[in-house]
Motif scaffolding. Structure first.
Motif: not given
Length: 590
Positions: A312-321, A329-342, A300-303
């Motif tokens: 309050v900060r805005y983040y682009d969240v990507r979740v990869t199994p 499936v043994s878990g998930h990798l969650i990456s967050l990118r701060d997109i508040t300025d954008r 998934t990819q969401t904000e």
């Protein structure tokens, strides 16, 4: 055919030392040092055995057996250290672990050289003829030797597990390298153990030949498989550096959404220590983020919005199994990118765009309407000023409309094969209607198609209009030359618009090249910006080639396309009917 002692010594020594030399050439690579020790020790073992076969007298043969047993201690340790460094785990070899690793070999070597006093390594020995001139010693090994053998097998098994673990996670290059390292130890080990347990019914110990085979395998891996040039340790270190030093927040959770790894950036977001966060449920640490983790196996990819440092900060969240064997499936990798300025920039741009396209345009229409009313009752001097106001308002409204058209085109248009000549004819026809005194010349190769949309027409209109409007002096004639050709070497279309005007200032060209504007360095208008945006959106580029004479040349490199099957090629309106050439010309003279 039984090899003579001299043949064993020569073959093993040459091959082993040759491989050692190859390893020495890569001595700065991970694992090269212990691998060189492994190869040299294996070669010397083979040489010692060859000398034993040629020696006479049991005492001399016993000394050579002691040398072989001493060298046999070095080989598995050197191989294990090679694997540990090669797979990227040199930090495992702490001083304490290294001492533990060497305790048993040191004890064994001491027992080997003092065997006459206790007979724990071998208690007796006999001799056996291999050939008429070769005799080998046959020791009766005791419990200390078999215990050492078990220790060697444990070391080999440990290194093999590390290599197999890497093989299942690596690409073809690293898999070939890992197999080569496995064969280097497996071949002589299996041969030696089969000989010890009597599975091989022969008097000649083939272990030395096994190491010769290992040397050949390592040689091929070094010369063709880049064994010491491209090692997985570099990739593992790179991945670790990316994970730890990445500005983005990265969290790894297991199948129950518990934190199993986290980088420093994410730990700061959770206001905790990296080690203390491990094993904790993500739901308890950051419930909003835990809700973004999908069902197992989904990507998934969401904000989302998270509170941090009182804001309050805005983040682009990507979740990869993350998958283990058999697709589980043994878990998930969650990456967050701060997109508040954008997000804030986008909001500001949306507001400014609305103001420019709607509010300012509507207000300018009000200004123009009042100016028109005042003009009817004004005297000659005031009428001239009002005309200037009206012209300025018209320019602002036209510019606003133009920006609106380009913005809408860039956001919604679909690129498709488009006949370039048809677009150019439309642009030139409209330019001549607005500027009947201009001379516009078109030189175009036949059947040129580009991959574009309606925005290309806007870009061409802007270039031609700028070329017509800007002249050195009001009384000077306007000459515009348009050339459309195929580019050399690459599949593209070149469109050049040249005029005889005053030229574009160097600082304006630099603004477009650098794609940025500052208060001290900016362009006088948005026309070239619009053209550049359109061309870049198509995958092309705009440039300003130098010209020998006066004027300016603006060149567009546009992606070519195959002609559409449902649209005929544009006809050549100006070339004679009997002229089959590929160059079309259209001219309007003063």
């Amino acid at each position: 055919m039984v090899l003579s002692p001299l043949a064993v010594v020569l073959l093993s020594g040459v091959v082993g030392m040759g491989v050692a030399f190859l390893v020495w050439l890569h001595r700065d690579r991970p694992g090269a040092g212990p691998l060189a020790v492994f190869v040299v020790a294996a070669s010397l073992w083979a040489v010692a055995y060859g000398i034993e076969l040629a020696a006479s007298g049991v005492p001399t043969m016993e000394r050579l057996v002691q040398i072989q047993l001493t060298l046999s201690v070095i080989i598995p340790i050197a191989w294990l250290v090679t694997v540990i460094e090669y797979t990227g785990h040199p930090h495992w070899l702490t001083r304490f672990r290294t001492v533990l690793l060497l305790v048993e070999p040191a004890v064994f070597v001491t027992l080997v050289w003092s065997n006459q006093a206790h007979r724990l390594i071998w208690s007796g020995s006999g001799t056996q003829y291999i050939s008429a001139s070769s005799v080998t010693l046959v020791p009766a090994y005791q419990v200390a030797y078999w215990g050492h053998l078990a220790y060697i097998l444990l070391l080999i098994l440990t290194g093999s597990v590390l290599l197999l673990r890497m093989l299942f996670r690596s690409n073809t290059v690293f898999q070939g390298q890992g197999i080569a390292l496995l064969l280097a130890i497996a071949v002589p080990t299996v041969i030696h153990k089969l000989f010890l347990f009597g599975v091989l019914p022969m008097a000649f110990d083939p272990t030395s030949l096994g190491y010769v085979m290992s040397g050949v395998v390592l040689s091929v891996a070094i010369l063709r498989g880049q064994l010491l040039d491209v090692a997985p340790v570099t990739r593992e270190l790179g991945r670790e550096a990316i994970f730890t030093e990445l500005d983005d927040q990265v969290i790894i959770v297991d199948d129950e959404c518990r934190i199993v790894d986290i980088n420093a950036a994410a730990a700061a977001l959770l206001d905790g220590d990296q080690d203390s966060l491990l094993g904790r449920p993500l739901q308890g640490e950051l419930s909003q983020l835990a809700e973004t983790v999908p069902s197992p196996g989904e990507r998934t990819q969401t904000e989302t919005t998270l509170e941090h440092d009182g804001g309050v900060r805005y983040y682009d969240v990507r979740v990869t199994p993350l998958y283990r064997a058999y697709g589980v499936v043994s878990g998930h990798l969650i990456s967050l990118r701060d997109i508040t300025d954008r997000r804030q920039r986008e909001q500001r741009l949306d507001v400014l765009n609305r103001l420019l396209r709607h509010d300012i345009r509507n207000e300018m229409n009000v200004v123009k309407g009042n100016a028109d009313l005042l003009r009817d009752s004004a005297d000659a001097d005031e009428r001239e000023r009002l005309d200037r106001i009206i012209r300025t308002v018209d320019d602002i409204v036209d510019r606003s409309n133009k920006i609106g058209r380009v913005t809408e085109a860039l956001e919604t248009e679909q690129h498709s094969p488009t006949p370039l000549r048809k677009l150019l004819d439309t642009v030139i026809s409209e330019a001549r209607e607005r500027n009947p005194d201009a001379t516009i010349t078109l030189t175009s190769e036949a059947d040129l198609w580009i991959q574009g949309g309606p925005s290309v027409l806007i870009a061409l209109e802007e270039l031609v209009e700028n070329a017509v409007e800007h002249r050195a002096a009001p009384e000077d004639p306007v000459e515009v030359e348009i050339t459309a050709t195929r580019t050399d070497g690459t599949p593209g279309i070149r469109v050049a618009v040249h005029d005889n005007g005053p030229g574009i200032a160097d600082h304006e060209r630099e603004v477009i090249r650098s794609e940025t504007e500052t208060p001290l360095k900016h362009g006088s208008g948005v026309g070239l910006w619009l053209v550049n945006w359109i061309v870049r959106n198509l995958g092309g580029r705009m440039s300003f080639p130098d010209t020998d004479g006066p004027g300016t040349t603006v060149e567009l490199q546009l992606p070519a396309a195959d002609p559409a099957t449902d649209e005929p090629a544009p006809a050549d309106e100006s070339a004679p009917a009997d002229d089959p050439t590929a160059t079309n010309r259209s001219e309007n003279a003063d």
